[in-house]
Design a protein around this motif. Structure first.
Motif, PDB file in Angstrom:
ATOM      1  N   UNK A   1      46.487  34.434  43.186  1.00 13.08           N
ATOM      2  CA  UNK A   1      47.646  34.966  43.465  1.00 13.08           C
ATOM      3  C   UNK A   1      47.998  36.359  43.379  1.00 13.08           C
ATOM      4  N   UNK A   2      48.736  37.016  44.249  1.00 10.68           N
ATOM      5  CA  UNK A   2      48.908  38.418  43.898  1.00 10.68           C
ATOM      6  C   UNK A   2      49.382  38.877  42.530  1.00 10.68           C
ATOM      7  N   UNK A   3      48.631  40.022  42.041  1.00  9.57           N
ATOM      8  CA  UNK A   3      49.060  40.273  40.685  1.00  9.57           C
ATOM      9  C   UNK A   3      48.189  39.930  39.475  1.00  9.57           C
ATOM     10  N   UNK A   4      47.247  38.984  39.892  1.00 14.37           N
ATOM     11  CA  UNK A   4      46.441  38.252  39.125  1.00 14.37           C
ATOM     12  C   UNK A   4      45.408  39.399  38.638  1.00 14.37           C
ATOM     13  N   UNK A   5      44.824  39.477  37.308  1.00 16.23           N
ATOM     14  CA  UNK A   5      43.455  40.379  37.214  1.00 16.23           C
ATOM     15  C   UNK A   5      42.362  39.473  37.347  1.00 16.23           C
TER      16      UNK A   5
ATOM     17  N   UNK B   1      45.558  42.183  45.259  1.00 21.29           N
ATOM     18  CA  UNK B   1      46.631  42.910  45.895  1.00 21.29           C
ATOM     19  C   UNK B   1      47.186  41.581  47.041  1.00 21.29           C
ATOM     20  N   UNK B   2      46.433  41.166  47.606  1.00 20.30           N
ATOM     21  CA  UNK B   2      46.585  40.132  48.890  1.00 20.30           C
ATOM     22  C   UNK B   2      45.711  39.054  48.837  1.00 20.30           C
ATOM     23  N   UNK B   3      45.872  37.722  49.272  1.00 21.62           N
ATOM     24  CA  UNK B   3      45.067  36.755  49.355  1.00 21.62           C
ATOM     25  C   UNK B   3      45.034  36.411  50.772  1.00 21.62           C
ATOM     26  N   UNK B   4      43.700  36.439  51.590  1.00 23.59           N
ATOM     27  CA  UNK B   4      43.737  36.149  52.872  1.00 23.59           C
ATOM     28  C   UNK B   4      43.251  34.596  52.936  1.00 23.59           C
TER      29      UNK B   4
ATOM     30  N   UNK C   1      39.494  35.088  50.579  1.00 25.69           N
ATOM     31  CA  UNK C   1      39.209  36.588  50.710  1.00 25.69           C
ATOM     32  C   UNK C   1      40.398  37.038  49.957  1.00 25.69           C
ATOM     33  N   UNK C   2      39.925  38.006  49.369  1.00 24.12           N
ATOM     34  CA  UNK C   2      40.956  38.875  48.454  1.00 24.12           C
ATOM     35  C   UNK C   2      41.027  40.160  48.734  1.00 24.12           C
ATOM     36  N   UNK C   3      41.954  40.920  48.650  1.00 19.06           N
ATOM     37  CA  UNK C   3      42.049  42.372  48.984  1.00 19.06           C
ATOM     38  C   UNK C   3      42.367  42.888  47.472  1.00 19.06           C
TER      39      UNK C   3
ATOM     40  N   UNK D   1      42.780  45.760  44.250  1.00 16.09           N
ATOM     41  CA  UNK D   1      43.486  47.044  43.939  1.00 16.09           C
ATOM     42  C   UNK D   1      42.804  47.320  42.507  1.00 16.09           C
ATOM     43  N   UNK D   2      42.500  48.619  42.531  1.00 15.99           N
ATOM     44  CA  UNK D   2      42.042  49.261  41.109  1.00 15.99           C
ATOM     45  C   UNK D   2      43.322  49.188  40.286  1.00 15.99           C
ATOM     46  N   UNK D   3      43.157  49.368  39.025  1.00 16.07           N
ATOM     47  CA  UNK D   3      44.269  49.290  37.904  1.00 16.07           C
ATOM     48  C   UNK D   3      45.231  50.580  38.127  1.00 16.07           C
ATOM     49  N   UNK D   4      44.533  51.810  38.800  1.00 20.06           N
ATOM     50  CA  UNK D   4      45.464  52.693  39.053  1.00 20.06           C
ATOM     51  C   UNK D   4      46.158  52.804  40.394  1.00 20.06           C
ATOM     52  N   UNK D   5      45.904  51.500  41.154  1.00 18.51           N
ATOM     53  CA  UNK D   5      46.882  51.406  42.268  1.00 18.51           C
ATOM     54  C   UNK D   5      46.038  51.449  43.632  1.00 18.51           C
ATOM     55  N   UNK D   6      44.716  52.279  43.456  1.00 12.09           N
ATOM     56  CA  UNK D   6      43.970  52.469  44.614  1.00 12.09           C
ATOM     57  C   UNK D   6      43.390  51.070  45.197  1.00 12.09           C
ATOM     58  N   UNK D   7      43.861  50.930  46.599  1.00  8.96           N
ATOM     59  CA  UNK D   7      43.382  49.548  47.194  1.00  8.96           C
ATOM     60  C   UNK D   7      41.780  49.634  47.603  1.00  8.96           C
TER      61      UNK D   7
END
Length: 102
Positions: free
Chosen positions: A54-58, A85-88, A92-94, A96-102
């Motif tokens: 789910x979005x938001x999981x580490x 960031x996003x689940x396709x 497939x997952x998109x 993001x790094x912890x600083x917010x970079x996708x």
């Protein structure tokens, strides 16, 4: 054919029966092979648990041997943590790094 004293029709019929027997044995082997494959796949799929993200999981990202990050035998196998960031489709997952970079 002359030694056994079979006429042409009997010889043809016996050969046809032998070929039919071979076809039945071949079909029997194919059916057993398919049953075996089904049993193996059921046993594997019973243990296989698909992951739901789910979005938001580490998560951690696997480092494959052909990537630049794999520098040797003692290098770590995982990178991260990353945030989903996003689940396709098809898992497939998109990320993001912890600083917010996708």
């Amino acid at each position: 054919m002359q030694e056994v004293e079979l006429n042409n029709a009997e010889w043809i019929r016996s050969r046809y029966e032998q070929l039919a027997l071979i076809d039945r044995k071949r079909m029997n082997a194919v059916c057993h092979s398919q049953l075996y494959q089904n049993r193996i796949s059921r046993a594997f799929n019973k243990r296989d648990k698909p992951k739901q993200f789910a979005p938001g999981q580490l998560v951690l990202k696997k480092v494959f041997p052909y990537q630049d990050e794999a520098k040797g035998k003692f290098s770590p196998n995982w990178q991260g943590p990353y945030m989903v960031h996003r689940v396709l489709t098809r898992g497939t997952l998109i990320l993001t790094k912890m600083d917010g970079e996708i």
